[in-house]
Design an enzyme around this catalytic site. Structure first.
Site, PDB file in Angstrom:
ATOM      1  N   SER A 131      37.002  -9.853  49.461  1.00 14.48           N
ATOM      2  CA  SER A 131      35.712  -9.540  48.826  1.00 14.48           C
ATOM      3  C   SER A 131      34.580  -9.836  49.810  1.00 14.48           C
ATOM      4  O   SER A 131      34.394 -10.983  50.220  1.00 14.48           O
ATOM      5  CB  SER A 131      35.538 -10.403  47.569  1.00 14.48           C
ATOM      6  N   HIS A 169      36.955  -5.258  49.120  1.00 18.91           N
ATOM      7  CA  HIS A 169      36.377  -5.276  47.772  1.00 18.91           C
ATOM      8  C   HIS A 169      34.867  -5.470  47.904  1.00 18.91           C
ATOM      9  O   HIS A 169      34.417  -6.405  48.563  1.00 18.91           O
ATOM     10  CB  HIS A 169      37.003  -6.435  46.988  1.00 18.91           C
ATOM     11  N   ASP A 175      31.434  -6.094  46.122  1.00 18.82           N
ATOM     12  CA  ASP A 175      30.839  -6.590  44.863  1.00 18.82           C
ATOM     13  C   ASP A 175      29.363  -6.245  44.779  1.00 18.82           C
ATOM     14  O   ASP A 175      28.527  -6.897  45.401  1.00 18.82           O
ATOM     15  CB  ASP A 175      31.013  -8.122  44.790  1.00 18.82           C
ATOM     16  N   MET A 178      26.043  -6.269  42.733  1.00 21.87           N
ATOM     17  CA  MET A 178      25.477  -7.017  41.603  1.00 21.87           C
ATOM     18  C   MET A 178      23.976  -6.727  41.500  1.00 21.87           C
ATOM     19  O   MET A 178      23.285  -6.681  42.528  1.00 21.87           O
ATOM     20  CB  MET A 178      25.690  -8.517  41.814  1.00 21.87           C
ATOM     21  N   HIS A 235      33.104  -2.541  43.220  1.00 26.38           N
ATOM     22  CA  HIS A 235      33.091  -3.202  41.904  1.00 26.38           C
ATOM     23  C   HIS A 235      31.645  -3.262  41.433  1.00 26.38           C
ATOM     24  O   HIS A 235      30.857  -4.062  41.932  1.00 26.38           O
ATOM     25  CB  HIS A 235      33.684  -4.615  42.073  1.00 26.38           C
ATOM     26  N   MET A 251      28.979  -4.407  39.214  1.00 28.78           N
ATOM     27  CA  MET A 251      28.542  -5.354  38.194  1.00 28.78           C
ATOM     28  C   MET A 251      27.066  -5.066  37.927  1.00 28.78           C
ATOM     29  O   MET A 251      26.169  -5.837  38.325  1.00 28.78           O
ATOM     30  CB  MET A 251      28.765  -6.789  38.684  1.00 28.78           C
ATOM     31  N   MET A 254      38.937  -9.656  35.378  1.00 31.13           N
ATOM     32  CA  MET A 254      38.132 -10.743  35.941  1.00 31.13           C
ATOM     33  C   MET A 254      38.799 -12.064  35.593  1.00 31.13           C
ATOM     34  O   MET A 254      39.034 -12.348  34.408  1.00 31.13           O
ATOM     35  CB  MET A 254      36.717 -10.717  35.359  1.00 31.13           C
ATOM     36  N   ASP A 307      40.608 -10.397  39.922  1.00 26.50           N
ATOM     37  CA  ASP A 307      39.405 -10.673  40.695  1.00 26.50           C
ATOM     38  C   ASP A 307      38.779 -12.018  40.350  1.00 26.50           C
ATOM     39  O   ASP A 307      38.186 -12.176  39.288  1.00 26.50           O
ATOM     40  CB  ASP A 307      38.388  -9.541  40.409  1.00 26.50           C
TER      41      ASP A 307
HETATM   42  C1  DX5 Z   1      32.740 -12.170  41.251  1.00 29.60           C
HETATM   43  C2  DX5 Z   1      33.306 -11.035  42.111  1.00 29.60           C
HETATM   44  C3  DX5 Z   1      34.564 -11.460  42.831  1.00 29.60           C
HETATM   45  C4  DX5 Z   1      34.354 -12.658  43.778  1.00 29.60           C
HETATM   46  C5  DX5 Z   1      35.689 -13.101  44.340  1.00 29.60           C
HETATM   47  O1  DX5 Z   1      31.765 -11.647  40.381  1.00 29.60           O
HETATM   48  O2  DX5 Z   1      33.602  -9.906  41.325  1.00 29.60           O
HETATM   49  O3  DX5 Z   1      35.064 -10.341  43.589  1.00 29.60           O
HETATM   50  O4  DX5 Z   1      33.500 -12.267  44.827  1.00 29.60           O
HETATM   51  O5  DX5 Z   1      35.434 -14.222  45.149  1.00 29.60           O
HETATM   52  P1  DX5 Z   1      36.483 -15.429  45.167  1.00 29.60           P
HETATM   53  O6  DX5 Z   1      37.797 -14.815  45.646  1.00 29.60           O
HETATM   54  O7  DX5 Z   1      35.887 -16.388  46.170  1.00 29.60           O
HETATM   55  O8  DX5 Z   1      36.575 -15.959  43.781  1.00 29.60           O
HETATM   56 ZN    ZN Z   2      34.635  -8.280  42.356  1.00 29.66          ZN
END
Ligand code: DX5
Ligand code: ZN
Length: 211
Positions: free
Chosen positions: A6, A31, A33, A35, A64, A66, A135, A171
């Site tokens: 990620s 991955h 993320d 946000m 991903h 969010m 999640m 995740d």
């Molecule tokens: C959280 C993200 C995850 C996170 C994973 O909202 O969707 O992808 O970055 O990070 P670790 O592996 O450090 O929990």
């Molecule tokens: Zn994620």
């Protein structure tokens, strides 16, 4: 088990090198993320960054989202070069429409459920998705501990899809120690932020995470 580092846990001053390192270690996906500070209490990056790194990496971009009302930005994340786009069940206004729209662009369509959202809500949409993202932490931040009850949801998702060709991805909170629990629950693809980017020995971490 496929491992997808990620990117939010990477060194943003050296993203090109970090992406190259993922490839050099034999991994095929990253991955991403996204946000928005509304759906989750954190802001990371958007389509501009993804478009920029697309030019220099052949990795599978596992995006991903969010973000609230993801339909507003599907074109942007498709155009930026995502190979997979995952929307949140809790954020979309019309999951079937979003999934079909993503697929129509030739991009794999995924749906993610937060820890408190039961996997059963996905049942009516199974034929419209290519991936389920379970999640195992509350979305918003890397570096959290995996929620044990959520690891069971991986097995529930596996059972729910039957023999459909749907990837079960998990995740949040994966470590070299608990990766085997994710695998035993039926996880096909494991996100690893901290476990990869903060590892002393990344190659060793990759081997252990592949369980
Ligand atoms: C959280 C993200 C995850 C996170 C994973 O909202 O969707 O992808 O970055 O990070 P670790 O592996 O450090 O929990
Ligand atoms: Zn994620």
């Amino acid at each position: 088990m496929r491992v997808a580092p990620s990117l939010i846990s990477a060194d943003f001053a050296r993203l090109g090198e970090e992406l190259e390192n993922i490839r050099a270690l034999g991994l095929d996906a990253v991955h991403l993320d996204v946000m928005d500070g509304a759906f989750v209490p954190n802001i990371t990056f958007g389509q501009v960054l993804i478009k920029s790194i697309r030019k220099s990496s052949g990795l599978c971009f596992d995006t991903h989202l969010m973000i609230e009302k993801p339909c507003r930005y599907l074109d942007d994340f498709i155009a930026a070069g995502s190979d997979i786009i995952t929307v949140h069940f809790e954020a979309t206004e019309d999951l079937a429409a979003d999934l079909r729209y993503i697929r129509a662009a030739g991009v794999k369509a995924g749906v993610s459920v937060k820890p408190k959202t039961p996997v059963s809500v996905l049942e009516p949409y199974l034929d419209d998705m290519d991936l389920i993202l379970i999640m195992t932490v509350e979305p918003g931040f890397g570096g959290q501990g995996a929620i044990p009850e959520c690891i069971k949801k991986i097995a529930e998702a596996k059972a729910l899809i039957g023999d459909r060709d749907i990837i079960i991805e998990a995740d949040g909170g994966a470590t070299v120690k608990n990766a085997v629990e994710f695998r035993d629950a039926g996880c096909d693809m494991l996100v690893a932020g901290t476990a990869f980017f903060k590892a002393e020995d990344r190659a060793g971490a990759v081997e252990a995470l592949k369980a």
